[in-house]
Scaffold this motif. Structure first.
Motif, PDB file in Angstrom:
ATOM      1  N   SER A 109     -31.991   7.005 -43.276  1.00 22.65           N
ATOM      2  CA  SER A 109     -31.096   7.936 -42.594  1.00 22.65           C
ATOM      3  C   SER A 109     -31.892   9.128 -42.093  1.00 22.65           C
ATOM      4  CB  SER A 109     -29.986   8.411 -43.529  1.00 22.65           C
ATOM      5  OG  SER A 109     -30.520   9.150 -44.616  1.00 22.65           O
ATOM      6  N   PHE A 144     -27.084  12.361 -36.180  1.00 20.15           N
ATOM      7  CA  PHE A 144     -27.135  11.757 -37.509  1.00 20.15           C
ATOM      8  C   PHE A 144     -27.023  10.246 -37.347  1.00 20.15           C
ATOM      9  CE2 PHE A 144     -24.885   9.837 -41.124  1.00 20.15           C
ATOM     10  CZ  PHE A 144     -25.805  10.124 -42.134  1.00 20.15           C
ATOM     11  N   ASN A 193     -35.639  17.982 -38.478  1.00 21.43           N
ATOM     12  CA  ASN A 193     -35.252  16.595 -38.749  1.00 21.43           C
ATOM     13  C   ASN A 193     -35.471  16.294 -40.230  1.00 21.43           C
ATOM     14  OD1 ASN A 193     -34.472  15.412 -36.192  1.00 21.43           O
ATOM     15  ND2 ASN A 193     -36.598  15.635 -35.554  1.00 21.43           N
ATOM     16  N   SER A 214     -23.575  11.938 -32.652  1.00 21.72           N
ATOM     17  CA  SER A 214     -24.245  13.136 -32.162  1.00 21.72           C
ATOM     18  C   SER A 214     -23.207  14.138 -31.689  1.00 21.72           C
ATOM     19  CB  SER A 214     -25.202  12.796 -31.017  1.00 21.72           C
ATOM     20  OG  SER A 214     -24.481  12.328 -29.884  1.00 21.72           O
ATOM     21  N   PHE A 222     -31.148  13.147 -40.146  1.00 25.91           N
ATOM     22  CA  PHE A 222     -30.240  14.175 -39.628  1.00 25.91           C
ATOM     23  C   PHE A 222     -31.063  15.198 -38.874  1.00 25.91           C
ATOM     24  CE2 PHE A 222     -28.100  18.350 -40.323  1.00 25.91           C
ATOM     25  CZ  PHE A 222     -26.987  18.124 -39.509  1.00 25.91           C
ATOM     26  N   ARG A 276     -26.727  18.239 -32.609  1.00 28.42           N
ATOM     27  CA  ARG A 276     -26.984  17.566 -33.865  1.00 28.42           C
ATOM     28  C   ARG A 276     -26.915  16.053 -33.690  1.00 28.42           C
ATOM     29  NH1 ARG A 276     -23.209  21.093 -38.091  1.00 28.42           N
ATOM     30  NH2 ARG A 276     -24.370  23.070 -37.898  1.00 28.42           N
TER      31      ARG A 276
END
Length: 947
Positions: A742, A688, A756, A680, A744, A686
């Motif tokens: 995953s 991920f 997101n 992060s 992000f 952000r």
């Protein structure tokens, strides 16, 4: 002596010496957070600010020993903000001179020292991460005034909702705590739906270890994704909540309340609801099976096993439900020695349901079978659920945690169905029309009593967790069935039967752990965990005798007296290495299992089995930084077959789809590997993460299915007519499952929103036997989605969510049935307040189905909306007119893929109605005089603290 070495070695030695000197003199602030009794306070949050401009420098969290550290600091005057859920927030001023490293013990008390002077406004980072904990500041995310905690958290990067379940970093949130304490047991949905967003200061997401692991410092692999709600200091004394009631067309109603009384060290919460619009607030883990089946599991999107637990799982896809429920939660966590959390739930529900399904079976021949079934049913039941957690600190070296749980349930149901089987060769093979009824009741009590002791030597601990459970459920059922078989010649039968069953069991499992620090970085743990379990089942099925008018003849094929006893001995050793950046746990368990299956009716049969396994495990974590880490985890385990899977008693509740158990089943052996990378960026807001989970299973308990091509007899006693089928559990090799996911998350600053992205793939390989032929079913699903959530203001609030799932099914038998299908889901939720009194909201959902067949391929729009007017003092009252399913398109379609068949199902659900609702919001907070200077929230001006 350096002249004895070459110039290059001299240079190298000089560099290492200079590096050693620089590291040894690196400026830092280290220390420990303690309470007034000098006891370490673990998992306390510490913010470090520059006094000159109030900017955030860093954030950390104390470890299990209360220690913290800030390294690589510049000379300056700093502020340390220390938060612990048991204490008021406190500030400490520290001056760090050039070339200096400080050790600062931070002692917390219930008092806050403030001095007069200019206010300091701290700009909080929206999110930050340390190791596995991601912390979000609630003040950075905008929601409507009446928003719930659930509305708030879904605006945060990395947190989404899937089918009504909150997911954090790709995993379902299993537990929600408030200020570190349990709230309504382990039900994650209750806290999120009923706590208002305005009382929340921070949201912390992490993998919570078991109580025993938190104490020993060694991960036992029993962690669960947890969301902790940190409340604002000024919101922990007062009353808040809402009371509502509404009535609508088609005699629809909804009424309820949630009331919270927070008094600092004590908290009381009440929730209640009564409605017939499919609203339910209990989670699936509050359900116990009432038919004695403890072996259910989710596979390939369908539940295998299970009992009648579904009677209490109410949602929009399960018919039309009427629910009355209430719950209470009490917490006391201000004492030095004593903490208590207790909750009680009561639920009563009634369900009316109609459904239609089509199944296509995979056969080894060119001729396939199509099964169709229409159902109508009614069910009702009630449930009591009591949970508590009591923690008593005897002294600084000893403590006890006691966690009892009691569930009481009763269910009643009646249903009827019409089922038929068709083949490609002949249009109709058989037809069955049946009606049934049942009445069951049961209880389940479990407990954990954990004793923890610390020795004087650091790292030396002893803990003993006494776990146990006892359960009992019993009842009776009736079945009337009329069946017609058209091949090879017409025949029919009619029967009436009555079944009574009684199931009980117990288990006892002490878990002993001893840890010993071999050095500052290495910890050894020795464990011993025996388990003793026993279950008994008595089921008697009697056929109706038309001559006597009584159920007088016991059917031995449908009856059974059965017991299953297991004795498990498990001992293990593990080592943990922790150097800050690197953490490694490695160990193994030696496990011995003895199982005795004893059947005394209708025949005497004893099966004794013993197993010995070595179960290795390992976990590795590497911290690239405090906001970025990589985790690898390997685990092996065994799964014993359930009591139901072992019982060789026929289940003929559907005469066309028979099933039975298999007393010769072996245990499963599972290996799993988990890899996760998480990072992060607090400045850019952000996040991920990506994870992969691979599991393989030996002696997988699969299904063997016999679809009768002709009239036949199985095992010399089960008659199977042409077109009917029998399913038995059997051990097979070759089960695999891989999931990669995953996400992000990032802000879209031009439109003040959070975005997101998610991408995932799930592949499973499942073996089965169909008419003696091996079938390998490979199912894969690719998921792509995005969520856009507003962060504009409290007056405009929207969330757009779109996801698409592309699935394929491949079978080694009947490859012409290999198929692919696409399911897309779009949802838009908008709340708009044009004035301080008017509220508009809309909730629009589109579900599209392609590849399911002409009867199921369609695009469905579900449109809900409302307009409300706020009035009374502080706008605490609201009158709202709502519409549900404005376009009258609501329907329920689902596809289930198993290793044996593909099923498409359509279920009756609620359609359009209008409702007028009045809601009154309760908000009354009392701010203590000693924190009136602005400790209320992270967005309030702070007063300068004393040193």
């Amino acid at each position: 002596m350096l002249h004895f070495f070459s110039p290059s070695l001299k240079a190298t030695a000089f560099v290492f010496f200079a590096l050693f000197v620089s590291l040894s003199h690196a400026q830092s602030i280290r220390g420990k957070v303690i309470d007034e009794n000098k006891k370490p306070l673990s998992y306390s949050s510490i913010d470090l600010y520059l006094l000159s401009d109030s900017s955030t420098v860093r954030w950390t969290q104390t470890d299990s020993l209360g220690k913290y550290s800030f390294t690589d600091l510049k000379p300056a005057v700093y502020l340390l903000e220390v938060k612990n859920y048991e204490y008021e927030t406190q500030w400490f001023k520290v001056k760090l001179d050039s070339g200096e490293s400080l050790r600062k013990v931070l002692q917390l008390s219930n008092k806050v020292d403030l001095i007069s002077g200019g206010g300091i406004r701290i700009k909080k980072d929206a999110l930050r991460q340390k190791n596995d904990t991601v912390e979000y500041n609630a003040s950075n995310y905008k929601v409507n005034q009446d928003a719930s905690a659930e509305n708030l958290v879904t605006k945060m990067p990395g947190i989404t909702t899937e089918n009504g379940t909150i997911q954090a970093h790709g995993e379902d949130v299993k537990k929600v705590t408030v200020d570190g304490e349990d709230f309504f047991g382990d039900d994650a949905s209750v806290a999120l739906k009923n706590l208002p967003a305005e009382v929340i200061d921070k949201i912390q997401v992490y993998d919570q270890q078991s109580d025993q692991s938190q104490f020993t410092g060694v991960d036992d692999g029993n962690s669960q994704k947890t969301l902790n709600i940190v409340t604002k200091s000024a919101k922990n004394i007062g009353q808040f909540g809402k009371v509502y009631g509404g009535y609508g067309t088609d005699d629809r109603w909804a009424a309820g309340a949630n009331i919270n009384v927070f008094a600092g060290k004590q908290r009381f919460s009440f929730i209640g609801m009564s409605n017939n619009i499919n609203q339910q607030n209990f989670s699936s883990q509050d359900i116990i099976g009432l038919t004695g089946d403890k072996g259910g599991r989710w596979r390939n999107g369908s539940y295998r096993g299970g009992g009648s637990a579904g009677n209490f799982l109410v949602d929009n896809n399960g018919g039309i439900n009427t629910t009355n429920a209430f719950g209470m939660n009490y917490s006391y966590f201000g004492g030095k020695k004593f903490k208590l959390t207790a909750s009680y739930f009561f639920n009563t529900s009634a369900n009316v349901n109609e459904s239609f399904l089509k199944r296509t079976y995979f056969l080894s021949s060119a001729s396939n079978q199509l099964y169709q079934q229409g159902d109508t049913g009614n069910s009702s039941g009630n449930m009591h659920n009591l949970n508590a957690r009591l923690e008593y600190t005897i002294d600084t070296m000893n403590s006890i945690i006691f966690r009892p749980s009691l569930k009481l349930q009763k269910s009643e149901s009646s249903s009827s169905f019409l089922g038929s089987t068709n083949s490609q060769e002949v249009s109709l093979l058989n037809l069955s029309q049946s009606s049934s009824s049942s009445l069951f009741s049961g209880y389940n009590y479990s407990q954990s009593l954990l004793f923890r002791h610390k020795f004087k030597r650091v790292g030396q601990t002893l803990s003993l967790d006494l776990k146990g459970s006892v359960n009992n459920n019993s009842g009776e059922s009736n079945l009337n069935s009329q069946n017609a078989y058209y091949q090879p010649s017409f025949s029919e039968d009619f029967f009436k039967q009555n079944s009574t069953s009684a199931n009980d069991g117990y288990s006892f499992s002490p878990d002993l752990s001893y840890t010993h620090a071999l050095s500052k970085k290495v910890l050894m743990e020795l464990t011993y965990n025996p388990t003793f379990a026993n279950s008994n089942t008595d089921k008697y099925t009697s056929r109706y005798d038309s001559l006597t008018g009584e159920y007088s003849t016991v059917d031995s094929i449908l009856s059974n007296t059965f017991s299953n006893a297991t004795n498990t001995q498990k001992a293990g050793m593990s080592y943990r290495y922790n150097s800050g950046k690197v953490s490694l746990d490695i160990g193994a368990d030696a496990q011995s299992v003895e199982m005795l299956v004893d059947q005394s009716f209708p025949s005497t049969n004893k099966v004794e089995k013993s197993y010995f396994n070595v179960l290795p495990n390992a976990r590795f974590t590497y911290a690239f930084s405090k906001s970025s880490n990589l985790r690898l985890s390997y685990r092996s385990r065994t799964n014993l077959p359930s009591a139901t899977q072992l019982q060789e008693v026929l289940n003929n509740s559907n005469p066309l789809l028979l099933s039975s158990g298999n007393s010769n089943l072996n245990q499963e052996f599972e290996n799993s590997l988990f890899v996760r990378y998480k990072t992060s960026n607090s400045k850019k807001e952000r996040t991920f993460f990506i994870f992969s989970h691979l599991s393989t299973t030996s002696d997988y308990i699969a299904n063997t299915t016999i679809l009768a091509r002709n009239d036949t007899t199985i095992n010399g006693k089960i008659e199977l007519k042409k077109g009917a089928q029998l399913t038995l559990p059997q051990n097979l090799e070759g089960y695999r499952r891989l999931r990669v996911f995953s996400m992000f998350g990032m802000p879209i600053k031009p439109i003040k929103s959070v975005l997101n992205f998610k991408l995932g793939e799930t592949i499973s390989r499942t073996p089965t036997l169909i008419n003696g032929a091996n079938n390998i079913s490979i199912n894969s699903t690719t998921t792509l989605g995005a969520v856009l959530a507003s962060n504009i203001s409290e007056d405009i609030d929207f969330t757009f969510n779109y996801s698409v799932n592309y699935s394929t099914v491949q079978n080694s038998l009947q490859k012409n049935l290999n198929t692919s299908y696409v399911i897309g889901n779009f949802n838009a939720r908008v709340n708009y307040l044009p004035t301080s009194h008017l509220v508009f909201n809309a909730d629009i959902t589109n579900s599209s189905y392609n590849g399911l067949g002409n009867a199921f391929n369609q695009s469905i729009w579900l449109v809900n909306g409302g307009i409300g007017y706020k009035f009374l003092k502080g706008n605490r009252g609201e009158l709202k007119l709502s519409v549900f399913d404005a376009l009258k398109q609501n329907t329920s379609i689902s596809r289930t893929v198993t290793e044996t068949y593909i099923e498409d199902k359509n279920t009756q659900i609620l359609t359009r109605f209008y409702m007028l609702t009045f809601t009154y919001s309760i908000r009354h907070f009392k701010v203590k005089s000693k924190i009136k200077a602005g400790e209320a929230s992270s967005s309030s001006p702070r007063r300068r603290p004393t040193e």
